[in-house]
Design an enzyme around this catalytic site. Structure first.
Site, PDB file in Angstrom:
ATOM      1  N   HIS A   1       0.844  -1.199   0.000  1.00 15.38           N
ATOM      2  CA  HIS A   1       0.000   0.000   0.000  1.00 15.38           C
ATOM      3  C   HIS A   1       0.877   1.247   0.000  1.00 15.38           C
ATOM      4  O   HIS A   1       1.820   1.349   0.783  1.00 15.38           O
ATOM      5  CB  HIS A   1      -0.895   0.021   1.237  1.00 15.38           C
ATOM      6  CG  HIS A   1      -1.764   1.235   1.285  1.00 15.38           C
ATOM      7  ND1 HIS A   1      -2.947   1.323   0.575  1.00 15.38           N
ATOM      8  CD2 HIS A   1      -1.599   2.423   1.899  1.00 15.38           C
ATOM      9  CE1 HIS A   1      -3.471   2.511   0.777  1.00 15.38           C
ATOM     10  NE2 HIS A   1      -2.684   3.206   1.570  1.00 15.38           N
TER      11      HIS A   1
ATOM     12  N   ASP B   1     -15.307   2.777   7.039  1.00 17.62           N
ATOM     13  CA  ASP B   1     -14.298   3.754   6.600  1.00 17.62           C
ATOM     14  C   ASP B   1     -14.854   4.640   5.499  1.00 17.62           C
ATOM     15  O   ASP B   1     -14.594   5.846   5.467  1.00 17.62           O
ATOM     16  CB  ASP B   1     -13.019   3.057   6.117  1.00 17.62           C
ATOM     17  CG  ASP B   1     -12.054   4.089   5.551  1.00 17.62           C
ATOM     18  OD1 ASP B   1     -11.636   4.975   6.323  1.00 17.62           O
ATOM     19  OD2 ASP B   1     -11.755   4.054   4.352  1.00 17.62           O
TER      20      ASP B   1
ATOM     21  N   ARG C   1     -14.867  12.947   7.101  1.00 13.28           N
ATOM     22  CA  ARG C   1     -13.573  13.611   7.392  1.00 13.28           C
ATOM     23  C   ARG C   1     -13.218  14.594   6.291  1.00 13.28           C
ATOM     24  O   ARG C   1     -12.680  15.676   6.541  1.00 13.28           O
ATOM     25  CB  ARG C   1     -12.466  12.554   7.537  1.00 13.28           C
ATOM     26  CG  ARG C   1     -12.579  11.745   8.819  1.00 13.28           C
ATOM     27  CD  ARG C   1     -11.707  10.503   8.748  1.00 13.28           C
ATOM     28  NE  ARG C   1     -10.307  10.838   8.598  1.00 13.28           N
ATOM     29  CZ  ARG C   1      -9.412  10.087   7.965  1.00 13.28           C
ATOM     30  NH1 ARG C   1      -9.771   8.935   7.416  1.00 13.28           N
ATOM     31  NH2 ARG C   1      -8.167  10.471   7.868  1.00 13.28           N
TER      32      ARG C   1
ATOM     33  N   SER D   1      -8.040   4.151   8.856  1.00 16.30           N
ATOM     34  CA  SER D   1      -8.665   4.162   7.534  1.00 16.30           C
ATOM     35  C   SER D   1      -7.899   3.253   6.574  1.00 16.30           C
ATOM     36  O   SER D   1      -8.476   2.385   5.908  1.00 16.30           O
ATOM     37  CB  SER D   1      -8.687   5.611   7.026  1.00 16.30           C
ATOM     38  OG  SER D   1      -9.029   5.658   5.681  1.00 16.30           O
TER      39      SER D   1
ATOM     40  N   LYS E   1      -8.798  -1.253   5.630  1.00 13.36           N
ATOM     41  CA  LYS E   1      -9.001  -1.760   4.268  1.00 13.36           C
ATOM     42  C   LYS E   1      -7.928  -2.807   3.935  1.00 13.36           C
ATOM     43  O   LYS E   1      -8.210  -3.829   3.310  1.00 13.36           O
ATOM     44  CB  LYS E   1      -8.959  -0.609   3.264  1.00 13.36           C
ATOM     45  CG  LYS E   1     -10.206   0.271   3.361  1.00 13.36           C
ATOM     46  CD  LYS E   1     -10.132   1.508   2.496  1.00 13.36           C
ATOM     47  CE  LYS E   1      -9.186   2.529   3.031  1.00 13.36           C
ATOM     48  NZ  LYS E   1      -9.333   3.880   2.547  1.00 13.36           N
TER      49      LYS E   1
HETATM   50  N1  URA Z   1      -5.912   7.115   2.373  1.00 10.20           N
HETATM   51  C1  URA Z   1      -6.935   6.500   3.023  1.00 10.20           C
HETATM   52  O1  URA Z   1      -7.473   5.487   2.575  1.00 10.20           O
HETATM   53  N2  URA Z   1      -7.360   7.053   4.171  1.00 10.20           N
HETATM   54  C2  URA Z   1      -6.819   8.157   4.729  1.00 10.20           C
HETATM   55  O2  URA Z   1      -7.250   8.575   5.788  1.00 10.20           O
HETATM   56  C3  URA Z   1      -5.760   8.779   4.041  1.00 10.20           C
HETATM   57  C4  URA Z   1      -5.315   8.224   2.857  1.00 10.20           C
END
Ligand code: URA
Length: 448
Positions: A85, A164, A171, A186, A190
């Site tokens: 990621h 999320d 957010r 967040s 995932k």
């Molecule tokens: N990418 C995400 O998936 N969440 C965040 O809070 C910031 C970057």
């Protein structure tokens, strides 16, 4: 079970009184429940987190509760399963190079990726610039392709960590994105929901990244590792430079072209070295050998053509025209182009990646609003990079767009993004530091 009061959670977090695991679970369940906790109370709690923070245990529990808000995937594969990621950058086409290398070396990478966000690009947008390629894959076809090619790339589904999705949207409009525990929960909710055993986190640091300095990036990495450990996942975080774009191309089709150049054997470019280093770390985590053996294996996968074969297999399997791997010119660039020249003699001392990313959005390579269509052929090819000596009149970069007016707008931004100095700047490493597992709590390992 104790009676749950969201107001009590807001008060506790505001006063830095840790929430219990049960309170966090109930809060997250309330995000997607019917009826849900009202947005104004969730937003108040998010703002309390921004000001007062959460401790490691609360962050890990929040991550796990968000992971469990939807489907958690399990892979029925006969080898190690890894994921990577990136926290978001400019010119970041690492997945397109690293995943076929890992696949060629016997590590499965079922990738769930996203679209571009703001000035940062997204793997899905880049791949969709390949004629015919689809990232909306049926789960059965996705698994079959992962078994065959070793990797496949699908658009992240709404079933993964839906809490999320809701919290991120809140957010985004309440100025509560830039909180390390919230970013950690967040991203990691995932990642953990996608079910890989080994996770490599590429934490970008610098002007073009969410984390502007090493201290914040290391803290985000430490939190993410701690959340991964709480889920018993093998995880490494690498802090990498985003004070300059990654590689020489920014856009979609143009970045796929650059990825193909590396897979075709350009292993000594900065981008090639970077991707091979990260791919080797994935191989090491997956138990394929010592760091030196994995580095050799990753390089071999490129020089032997095995990684390119996997890339072509994935493209064909997702309905795309795999001839692009032999003829990258099939990846069309937009019709209007302009080359900017260097204005004075000296050295390139800075290339502000956020502005370069914003310029690529103006050219059409990214979105101004969520529903905008992108122009797959738009983008920028840099001719020179940080640390290069330049002479007045040298080609600096070429822009591609569909309209001349887009070139005019982007040119103004790009002129301010490149700084020429009279002195040669000190070399800036692309990899700042590497942090692994529980050892992340001790001193980080410096990279050469
Ligand atoms: N990418 C995400 O998936 N969440 C965040 O809070 C910031 C970057």
């Amino acid at each position: 079970m104790a009676v749950f009061h969201i107001g009590e959670c807001i008060r506790k977090t505001k006063q830095k009184i840790p929430l219990s695991k049960e309170e966090i679970r109930q809060l997250v369940q309330g995000v997607t429940a019917e009826p849900p906790i009202p947005d104004y109370q969730l937003a108040a709690w998010l703002m309390a987190v921004c000001f007062s923070g959460l401790n490691d245990e609360e962050t890990a529990e929040l991550t796990m509760a968000m992971r469990d808000s939807g489907q958690v995937l399990h892979w029925d594969l006969d080898g190690p399963v890894a994921d990577k990621h990136s926290t978001g950058g400019v010119g970041d086409k690492t997945t397109l190079i690293l995943a076929p290398i890992a696949a060629a070396c016997g590590v499965y990478m079922p990738k769930m990726s996203g679209r571009g966000l703001g000035h940062t690009g997204g793997t899905i947008d880049k791949l969709e610039s390949i004629p015919g390629l689809s990232t909306a894959l049926d789960p059965k076809d996705f698994l079959a392709l992962v078994r065959k090619a070793g990797f496949a790339v699908a658009m992240q589904t709404g079933n993964l960590a839906p809490a999320d999705k809701k919290l991120y949207a809140l957010r985004d409009v309440t100025e509560t994105v830039d909180s390390i525990p919230l970013i950690c929960a967040s991203i990691m909710s995932k990642k953990l929901a996608t079910g890989a055993d080994h996770i490599l986190l590429d934490v970008k640091v610098g002007s073009g990244a969410f984390m502007k300095n090493d201290a914040d990036a290391a803290e985000l990495a430490r939190r993410m590792l701690s959340a991964a450990n709480a889920d018993k996942k093998d995880c490494t975080a690498i802090l990498t430079d985003m004070d300059r774009p990654l590689g020489m191309c920014i856009g979609n089709a143009i970045e796929v072209r650059e990825a193909i150049e590396v897979l075709a054997g350009d292993t000594d470019s900065e981008l090639g070295i970077f991707c091979i280093t990260l791919a080797a770390e994935i191989l090491r985590m997956a138990g394929k050998g010592s760091p030196a053996e994995c580095l050799h294996m990753a390089k071999q996968a490129v020089t032997s053509g095995a990684a390119m074969e996997r890339f072509a297999m994935m493209i064909a399997g997702q309905g795309g025209d795999a001839r692009v791997t032999e003829n990258p010119a099939l990846l069309k660039l937009s019709g209007c182009s302009r080359t900017l020249k260097v204005a004075e003699n000296g050295w390139i001392s800075a290339m502000h990646s956020e502005e370069i990313g914003r310029a690529s959005v103006l050219l059409g390579a990214g979105r101004m609003t969520k529903n905008d269509a992108i122009d797959p052929g738009a983008g920028i090819r840099l001719c020179r990079k940080n640390g290069d000596a330049v002479q007045k009149g040298d080609a600096l970069l070429t822009m591609y767009a569909s309209k001349e007016s887009q070139l005019d707008e982007a040119e103004a931004m790009l002129r301010g993004a490149v700084v020429i100095a009279a002195e040669k700047p000190a070399p800036a490493p692309l990899i700042h530091q590497t942090l692994t597992g529980p050892a992340a709590d001790s001193a980080p390992k410096a990279e050469p």
